[in-house]
Design a protein around this motif. Structure first.
Motif, PDB file in Angstrom:
ATOM      1  N   LEU A   1      17.288  43.163  17.837  1.00  0.00           N
ATOM      2  CA  LEU A   1      16.474  42.584  16.764  1.00  0.00           C
ATOM      3  C   LEU A   1      15.675  41.390  17.272  1.00  0.00           C
ATOM      4  CD1 LEU A   1      19.060  42.910  13.885  1.00  0.00           C
ATOM      5  CD2 LEU A   1      16.777  43.944  13.911  1.00  0.00           C
ATOM      6  N   CYS A   2      16.285  40.589  18.121  1.00  0.00           N
ATOM      7  CA  CYS A   2      15.581  39.449  18.711  1.00  0.00           C
ATOM      8  C   CYS A   2      14.431  39.952  19.587  1.00  0.00           C
ATOM      9  CB  CYS A   2      16.563  38.613  19.519  1.00  0.00           C
ATOM     10  SG  CYS A   2      15.833  37.123  20.215  1.00  0.00           S
ATOM     11  N   ARG A   3      14.688  40.970  20.411  1.00  0.00           N
ATOM     12  CA  ARG A   3      13.647  41.538  21.272  1.00  0.00           C
ATOM     13  C   ARG A   3      12.501  42.124  20.450  1.00  0.00           C
ATOM     14  NH1 ARG A   3      15.904  45.206  26.097  1.00  0.00           N
ATOM     15  NH2 ARG A   3      17.145  43.699  27.236  1.00  0.00           N
ATOM     16  N   LEU A   4      12.850  42.738  19.325  1.00  0.00           N
ATOM     17  CA  LEU A   4      11.848  43.350  18.455  1.00  0.00           C
ATOM     18  C   LEU A   4      11.158  42.322  17.563  1.00  0.00           C
ATOM     19  CD1 LEU A   4      13.869  46.489  17.305  1.00  0.00           C
ATOM     20  CD2 LEU A   4      11.801  46.526  18.720  1.00  0.00           C
ATOM     21  N   ASP A   5      11.772  41.142  17.430  1.00  0.00           N
ATOM     22  CA  ASP A   5      11.304  40.106  16.513  1.00  0.00           C
ATOM     23  C   ASP A   5      11.278  40.636  15.077  1.00  0.00           C
ATOM     24  OD1 ASP A   5      10.486  37.538  15.829  1.00  0.00           O
ATOM     25  OD2 ASP A   5       8.354  38.012  16.065  1.00  0.00           O
ATOM     26  N   LEU A   6      12.382  41.293  14.710  1.00  0.00           N
ATOM     27  CA  LEU A   6      12.517  41.870  13.373  1.00  0.00           C
ATOM     28  C   LEU A   6      13.783  41.375  12.690  1.00  0.00           C
ATOM     29  CD1 LEU A   6      11.692  45.658  13.945  1.00  0.00           C
ATOM     30  CD2 LEU A   6      10.224  43.937  12.879  1.00  0.00           C
ATOM     31  N   ALA A   7      13.753  41.385  11.387  1.00  0.00           N
ATOM     32  CA  ALA A   7      14.961  41.159  10.594  1.00  0.00           C
ATOM     33  C   ALA A   7      15.705  42.491  10.498  1.00  0.00           C
ATOM     34  CB  ALA A   7      14.583  40.659   9.203  1.00  0.00           C
ATOM     35  N   PRO A   8      17.009  42.470  10.308  1.00  0.00           N
ATOM     36  CA  PRO A   8      17.764  43.722  10.307  1.00  0.00           C
ATOM     37  C   PRO A   8      17.319  44.726   9.241  1.00  0.00           C
ATOM     38  CG  PRO A   8      19.176  41.873   9.693  1.00  0.00           C
ATOM     39  CD  PRO A   8      17.870  41.306  10.132  1.00  0.00           C
ATOM     40  N   TRP A   9      16.873  44.256   8.102  1.00  0.00           N
ATOM     41  CA  TRP A   9      16.439  45.180   7.048  1.00  0.00           C
ATOM     42  C   TRP A   9      15.177  45.940   7.440  1.00  0.00           C
ATOM     43  CZ3 TRP A   9      17.928  40.178   6.298  1.00  0.00           C
ATOM     44  CH2 TRP A   9      16.928  39.209   6.341  1.00  0.00           C
ATOM     45  N   HIS A  10      14.445  45.444   8.436  1.00  0.00           N
ATOM     46  CA  HIS A  10      13.267  46.172   8.928  1.00  0.00           C
ATOM     47  C   HIS A  10      13.643  47.274   9.909  1.00  0.00           C
ATOM     48  CE1 HIS A  10      11.091  42.325   7.773  1.00  0.00           C
ATOM     49  NE2 HIS A  10      10.699  43.257   6.929  1.00  0.00           N
ATOM     50  N   LEU A  11      14.878  47.267  10.384  1.00  0.00           N
ATOM     51  CA  LEU A  11      15.360  48.266  11.328  1.00  0.00           C
ATOM     52  C   LEU A  11      16.208  49.330  10.631  1.00  0.00           C
ATOM     53  CD1 LEU A  11      15.359  48.857  14.397  1.00  0.00           C
ATOM     54  CD2 LEU A  11      17.490  47.561  14.541  1.00  0.00           C
TER      55      LEU A  11
END
Length: 124
Positions: free
Chosen positions: A45-55
């Motif tokens: 998630l850090c690598r993607l720069d996303l919040a978990p709900w976006h994954l």
């Protein structure tokens, strides 16, 4: 690089086809059989720069069963989402490429796979 896949997923098979056509070196992780830990999910998630709900895949039967679509999407709820995805890896978007350069990509389209490969070739 590593690619997290579900072999039954057409988008995963397409991503593998692009990687093979480009003669990329990669390792396959069948993430339903080898689920990522909560720590691995935090890193991705850090690598993607996303919040978990976006994954999260909210349409999965387990998502409906958990009522995850109604969960709060805020900082105090991050761990709840991550723990749910670690316990139920079917909730995780796929395929995901984690590259040796520290980046990650949700590789749902051939273009996304090619962009990931392009970033890596630029690094060399």
């Amino acid at each position: 690089m590593e690619i997290w896949i579900n072999p039954d997923c057409s988008k995963c098979r397409s991503a593998l086809s692009v990687l093979d056509a480009e003669r990329a070196e990669y390792t396959v992780r069948h993430y339903l059989q080898q689920p990522p830990t909560a720590a691995e999910l935090r890193e991705v998630l850090c690598r993607l720069d996303l919040a978990p709900w976006h994954l999260a895949r909210l349409g999965e039967p387990v998502a409906v069963e958990l009522g995850i679509a109604d969960w709060p999407r805020d900082e105090p709820s991050r761990d709840r989402w991550i723990e749910a995805m670690a316990a139920h890896p079917a909730l995780i978007q796929r395929p995901i490429i984690t590259a040796d350069d520290g980046t990650a990509t949700i590789a749902r389209t051939p273009e996304a796979v090619r962009q990931a490969l392009s970033r890596l070739s630029e690094e060399k």
